[in-house]
Design an enzyme around this catalytic site. Structure first.
Site: not given
Ligand code: BES
Ligand code: ZN
Ligand code: ZN
Length: 473
Positions: A243, A248, A255, A266, A325, A327, A329
């Site tokens: 990933k 993020d 967030k 991230d 959030d 994101e 996946r």
């Protein structure tokens, strides 16, 4: 701190030295007096596994192998001793140091040296010159023993490279810069490198990556890195997917601001994949490995996806986006679908995917899940014990999959309030058709506390695990 290695045939008992001993047996070659030996014996009583003698002109440091009830714990204790020894000589501003085997077992010595070398890291490039002074000076290390220090050093450097990528702030390392770093690494290690730009990603209809990238002023990228040695033992490749969300914010499902500063981490999954390829190539391991990293930021703007949107993924499946959030996946799904084209023996993905993984097991282990991984499950778990990058397995039962059913699309990107690390994996499973292991590294990838040889901030988690696993194949 840079470390320069010098192999030495003999030790100089008159300058700074670490002796690696076992069961408090001080080696004759340390040349200690009776009183000194008695002092050391006393110091090594109980839990303490090291002793220092200040001989005014130099220090004699003894690290003592004390066996724990299982080898995994013994090796970790050795790494920890390596870290303590490094910190000791760093605090004494020593720049030439000897280490000598003096009775400790080979595996313990290896782990001690690993912990020592891994500790030689600081992320100080944005500090003023005063704070940097001394850190820039190299440490000359003379080793007298039978471990392969050169190989350990290469592995530690791959971990440090990974930590640098993750620690680098977003305004210094966005997609463009990360692509540049990966490309330069691949060029240096004879790894085939291919980067898809936004146009190519659009032409492939990678809807997950494009959806997450929609709010960004920066283009996404999709990297494919292939290490294929002539003598590769595996017919079908091992594919690693990481990933790569370079930052993020959460997108429209913004967030909370507390903790958001850590979200430069991230892309730790992508960094671990890049770092593992470097380690594997540097060691010349005879295994065909392909690394894939989807890269984008998850930005916030008037252009963001919003909760309720439905997107079509690269695989053709539709996804109801209920939380922007979630994101990771979405971009991983496209990468996992892409991995099918390599007919992989096994796919392992690494991702800072869920807060649920952290809540379940904290920052000391990886939340792992697998589908049809067969013997690789135990092989990876064993690598986890050896490297102390431990795995906790979670079930992939069908009921968890039911939690991501959508009324209006094939699936939704949000499960219920519980078992979030599993529902995230169940989401990803929709895009796989091969033996697969999913590693949620949200906990151990980035630490808010100092943690010995792992340090603070980015840890490079995953690199030593995968390197050990690949070596064991
Ligand atoms: N990048 C985060 C997960 C994360 C949390 C990484 C803590 C590192 C430390 C991920 O994209 C995320 O925001 N996940 C959400 C998913 C939820 C909305 C279903 C989460 O875990 O809260
Ligand atoms: Zn997120
Ligand atoms: Zn994320």
């Amino acid at each position: 701190m840079k470390i320069q290695l010098h192999n030495s045939k003999s030790v100089d008992p008159g300058s700074d030295i670490i002796y690696l001993i076992k069961n408090k047996k001080t080696d004759k070659k340390a040349g200690l007096s009776k009183e000194q030996t008695a002092y050391v014996q006393k110091a090594l009583e109980g839990d303490c596994a090291h002793a220092e003698l200040n001989l005014y002109t130099h220090f004699v440091y003894l690290a003592d192998q004390k066996d724990e009830k299982d080898t995994s714990l013994s090796l970790e204790a050795a790494r920890s001793e390596g870290n303590k020894a490094f910190s000791f000589f760093k605090s004494k501003k020593v720049h030439t140091l000897q280490i000598a085997d003096a009775g400790a077992d080979a595996a313990w010595v290896n782990a001690f040296l690993e912990g020592f070398l891994l500790s030689a890291y600081s992320f100080d490039r944005y500090l003023g010159k005063k704070d940097k002074d001394g850190k820039e000076k190299a440490l000359k290390l003379q080793y007298n023993g039978s471990a392969d220090l050169q190989s350990l050093k290469k592995l530690a450097e791959a971990v440090h490279f990974t930590r640098d990528l993750v620690n680098e702030p977003y305004n210094h390392l966005g997609v463009k810069e990360l692509v540049k770093e990966a490309k330069a690494m691949c060029a240096g290690y004879n790894i085939k490198f291919e980067a898809f730009n936004k146009k190519k990603i659009e032409s492939l209809k990678m809807g997950g990556i494009l959806g997450v990238n929609q709010a960004s002023i920066h283009e996404p990228a999709f990297l494919i890195m292939e290490y294929k040695p002539a003598k590769a033992k595996n017919k079908k490749p091992l594919v690693l997917v990481g990933k790569g969300v370079v930052y993020d914010t959460g997108g429209a499902s913004l967030k909370p601001s507390s903790g958001m500063e850590t979200m430069k981490c991230d892309m730790a999954g992508a960094a671990a994949v890049i770092g593992t390829l470097r380690a594997v190539a540097a060691a010349g391991l005879p295994v065909h490995v392909i690394g894939i990293t989807p890269l984008t930021d998850n930005a916030i703007s008037a252009n963001s996806m919003v909760p309720g949107d439905v997107i079509t993924m690269y695989s053709g499946k539709t996804v109801e986006v209920l939380n922007t959030d979630a994101e990771g996946r979405l971009i991983l799904a496209d990468a996992l679908h892409y991995a099918k084209k390599f007919n992989p023996e096994l796919v392992i993905d690494l991702a800072t995917l869920t807060g649920a993984a952290v809540r379940a097991i904290g920052d000391i282990a990886i939340a792992a899940m697998e589908v049809n991984a067969g013997k690789y499950k135990t092989q990876l778990e064993d690598a986890g014990s050896r490297t102390f990058e431990r795995l906790v397995w979670f079930p992939m039962w069908k009921e968890y999959g039911d939690m991501i059913k959508s009324d209006i699309a094939d699936i939704k990107n949000l499960g219920g309030p519980e078992a979030g690390q599993i529902t995230a994996a169940k989401f990803l499973e929709h895009f796989t058709d091969y033996p697969w292991i999913h590693l949620d590294i949200a906990g151990p990838a980035f630490l808010g506390r100092n943690s010995g040889y792992r340090g603070k901030g980015a840890t490079g988690n995953g690199v030593r695990l995968l390197f050990d696993f690949i070596k064991s194949l």
